[in-house]
Scaffold this active site. Structure first.
Site, PDB file in Angstrom:
ATOM      1  N   SER A 150      -9.522  12.520 -22.951  1.00 48.16           N
ATOM      2  CA  SER A 150      -9.923  11.495 -21.991  1.00 48.16           C
ATOM      3  C   SER A 150      -8.677  11.060 -21.237  1.00 48.16           C
ATOM      4  O   SER A 150      -7.557  11.212 -21.742  1.00 48.16           O
ATOM      5  CB  SER A 150     -10.495  10.289 -22.749  1.00 48.16           C
ATOM      6  N   TYR A 163     -10.666   3.876 -29.319  1.00 46.59           N
ATOM      7  CA  TYR A 163     -10.920   5.089 -28.526  1.00 46.59           C
ATOM      8  C   TYR A 163      -9.610   5.638 -27.955  1.00 46.59           C
ATOM      9  O   TYR A 163      -9.309   6.834 -28.066  1.00 46.59           O
ATOM     10  CB  TYR A 163     -11.895   4.721 -27.404  1.00 46.59           C
TER      11      TYR A 163
HETATM   12  C1  BGC Z   1     -14.864   7.016 -21.479  1.00 47.24           C
HETATM   13  C2  BGC Z   1     -15.709   6.430 -20.376  1.00 47.24           C
HETATM   14  C3  BGC Z   1     -14.844   5.868 -19.265  1.00 47.24           C
HETATM   15  C4  BGC Z   1     -13.770   6.844 -18.838  1.00 47.24           C
HETATM   16  C5  BGC Z   1     -12.788   6.248 -17.849  1.00 47.24           C
HETATM   17  C6  BGC Z   1     -13.922   8.018 -20.861  1.00 47.24           C
HETATM   18  O1  BGC Z   1     -13.186   8.698 -21.812  1.00 47.24           O
HETATM   19  O2  BGC Z   1     -15.691   7.610 -22.482  1.00 47.24           O
HETATM   20  O3  BGC Z   1     -16.559   5.422 -20.899  1.00 47.24           O
HETATM   21  O4  BGC Z   1     -15.647   5.547 -18.153  1.00 47.24           O
HETATM   22  O5  BGC Z   1     -13.070   7.328 -19.957  1.00 47.24           O
HETATM   23  O6  BGC Z   1     -12.337   4.985 -18.226  1.00 47.24           O
END
Ligand code: BGC
Length: 265
Positions: A150, A163
């Site tokens: 991400s 996360y």
């Molecule tokens: C998340 C999303 C988010 C994006 C940007 C992703 O990894 O799961 O919820 O919109 O990152 O912030």
């Protein structure tokens, strides 16, 4: 990707489902892993079977944070299709809370699925690739691991620290795999999507105001579609990207260029 087999975790919806379709379109057999949404997984498998008749497709339940489940995912895939060539570790969840209010349960759940799950899948993939070696006329590599990361592997995310911590852990796992196993012709890379229209963030893009606020963070001024990510995954799994190893490809419409700084700072 003809004559290759690919496991995609978390493939019953969102990015994983689009990746499964893109990989099948390139000719590989696909193993669609899901945790709880069997109906969706079946739907994706049916549409692949219909659109790409020459490839094999199967679904398999597994919780990627469970060691036995992951072993059984690999064993089942191998008995169905033979050697496994590509592992796309895509399963991911969010359990959001401000850091001072985050429960240990929320912290652990996200680390378990988003980081430990990626380790467990990579470990089984490495064993498989080391045992198989390079399969002549199939691929230049003994195997390919793709981690779904991400933008939050580099962008701090205060309301989602579990996360962000998991994804930045994935980056070091990925680089360590490259460092240790590139000599064995194993490739390991990450894809770091930005804001992508999937169920994980529907509360944001489903709400007009929140969606407008989100667009301010994306220089390209649109969210990604799952297919924007899937096309990079199928290329990264192929020999066309053979010399790419140990890196993260950001597919984020410029989000990591911090557009908030255009007129500030
Ligand atoms: C998340 C999303 C988010 C994006 C940007 C992703 O990894 O799961 O919820 O919109 O990152 O912030």
């Amino acid at each position: 990707l003809i004559n290759q087999t690919c496991i995609i975790t978390g493939a019953s919806s969102g990015i994983g489902a689009a990746v499964a379709k893109a990989i099948a379109a390139e000719g590989a057999n696909v193993v669609i892993n899901y945790n709880s949404n069997k109906e969706n997984a079946e739907e994706i498998a049916d549409s692949i079977a219909k659109d790409y008749r020459s490839v094999g497709v199967m679904i398999k339940q597994a919780d990627v944070s469970n060691e036995d489940d992951v072993k059984s995912l690999y064993n089942t895939a191998r008995s169905e299709f033979g050697p496994i060539d590509i592992c796309i570790s895509n399963s991911g969840i969010q359990r959001d809370a401000e850091i001072h209010e985050m429960s240990l349960k929320q912290w652990k759940k996200v680390i378990d699925v988003n980081l430990t799950g990626q380790f467990l899948c990579a470990r089984e993939a490495l064993k498989e690739f080391l045992a198989n070696g390079v399969r002549k006329n199939i691929s230049a590599s003994a195997g390919k691991i793709i981690h779904m990361s991400s933008v939050h592997e580099v962008v701090p995310w205060s309301g989602h620290a579990n996360y962000a911590a998991a994804k930045s852990g994935v980056a070091k796992l990925m680089q360590s795999i490259c460092q240790g196993y590139a000599g064995k012709k194993i490739r390991c890379n990450s894809i770091a999507p930005g804001a992508t229209k999937t169920p994980i963030n529907k509360d944001v893009w489903g709400d007009k105001e929140k969606h407008e606020d989100l667009l301010k963070l994306i220089p390209c001024n649109r969210m990604a579609e799952p297919e924007d990510i899937a096309s990079v995954a199928s290329w990264l799994a192929s020999d066309e990207s053979e010399y790419i190893n140990g890196t993260t490809i950001f597919v984020d419409g410029g989000m990591t260029c911090y557009p908030g700084f255009i007129a500030n700072g």
